[in-house]
Scaffold this motif. Sequence first.
Motif, PDB file in Angstrom:
ATOM      1  N   ASN A  53      51.194  64.380   8.510  1.00  0.00           N
ATOM      2  CA  ASN A  53      50.309  63.895   9.123  1.00  0.00           C
ATOM      3  C   ASN A  53      49.898  62.601   9.147  1.00  0.00           C
ATOM      4  OD1 ASN A  53      49.739  66.634  10.071  1.00  0.00           O
ATOM      5  ND2 ASN A  53      48.134  66.987   8.528  1.00  0.00           N
ATOM      6  N   GLU A  54      49.978  61.910   8.224  1.00  0.00           N
ATOM      7  CA  GLU A  54      49.878  60.405   7.965  1.00  0.00           C
ATOM      8  C   GLU A  54      50.659  59.700   8.723  1.00  0.00           C
ATOM      9  OE1 GLU A  54      49.466  59.200   3.898  1.00  0.00           O
ATOM     10  OE2 GLU A  54      47.956  60.698   3.524  1.00  0.00           O
ATOM     11  N   ARG A  55      51.957  60.067   8.540  1.00  0.00           N
ATOM     12  CA  ARG A  55      52.967  59.374   9.310  1.00  0.00           C
ATOM     13  C   ARG A  55      52.906  59.649  10.752  1.00  0.00           C
ATOM     14  NH1 ARG A  55      57.286  61.021  11.860  1.00  0.00           N
ATOM     15  NH2 ARG A  55      57.111  63.167  11.670  1.00  0.00           N
ATOM     16  N   ALA A  57      49.918  60.290  12.410  1.00  0.00           N
ATOM     17  CA  ALA A  57      48.698  59.458  12.821  1.00  0.00           C
ATOM     18  C   ALA A  57      49.147  57.984  12.870  1.00  0.00           C
ATOM     19  CB  ALA A  57      47.785  59.502  11.757  1.00  0.00           C
ATOM     20  N   ALA A  58      50.073  57.241  12.038  1.00  0.00           N
ATOM     21  CA  ALA A  58      50.457  56.014  11.904  1.00  0.00           C
ATOM     22  C   ALA A  58      51.281  55.726  13.300  1.00  0.00           C
ATOM     23  CB  ALA A  58      50.998  55.503  10.942  1.00  0.00           C
ATOM     24  N   GLU A  59      52.148  56.743  13.887  1.00  0.00           N
ATOM     25  CA  GLU A  59      52.859  56.676  14.911  1.00  0.00           C
ATOM     26  C   GLU A  59      52.105  56.601  16.055  1.00  0.00           C
ATOM     27  OE1 GLU A  59      56.273  59.397  16.979  1.00  0.00           O
ATOM     28  OE2 GLU A  59      56.695  59.007  14.933  1.00  0.00           O
ATOM     29  N   GLY A  61      48.755  55.861  16.291  1.00  0.00           N
ATOM     30  CA  GLY A  61      48.011  54.694  16.296  1.00  0.00           C
ATOM     31  C   GLY A  61      48.884  53.405  16.647  1.00  0.00           C
ATOM     32  N   SER A  62      49.959  53.323  16.450  1.00  0.00           N
ATOM     33  CA  SER A  62      50.940  52.010  16.678  1.00  0.00           C
ATOM     34  C   SER A  62      51.175  52.214  18.366  1.00  0.00           C
ATOM     35  CB  SER A  62      52.263  52.076  16.016  1.00  0.00           C
ATOM     36  OG  SER A  62      53.139  52.981  16.338  1.00  0.00           O
TER      37      SER A  62
END
Length: 96
Positions: A53-55, A57-59, A61-62
């Motif tokens: 989920n963090e990965r 979300a970062a994807e 977000g970028s």
Amino acid sequence: MSKRLRRRALWVGLVGLALWVAFFDSHSILRRVGYARELDRLAAENERLAAENERLAAEVGSGLDDETLERVAREEYGMRRPGERVYRLEAAPQAD
């Protein structure tokens, strides 16, 4: 009833009770061990999913570039370009 017979009956009762609690009761030791293993498995899966989920979300977000957007559209939603043919291949089942 003699003292020896009472003592033997008490031991048989205690052993029977111990066996019942260890193997047959709804809160038996065997079930508790199984629950502990399942809890460990679920905790590990929960950690893995949290990291994913963090990965993701970062994807998100970028921002998504065109290549990533096209890959997701094709893989997740089966979309295609006009006039394009898509062949889906399924993996053969593995023999154990």
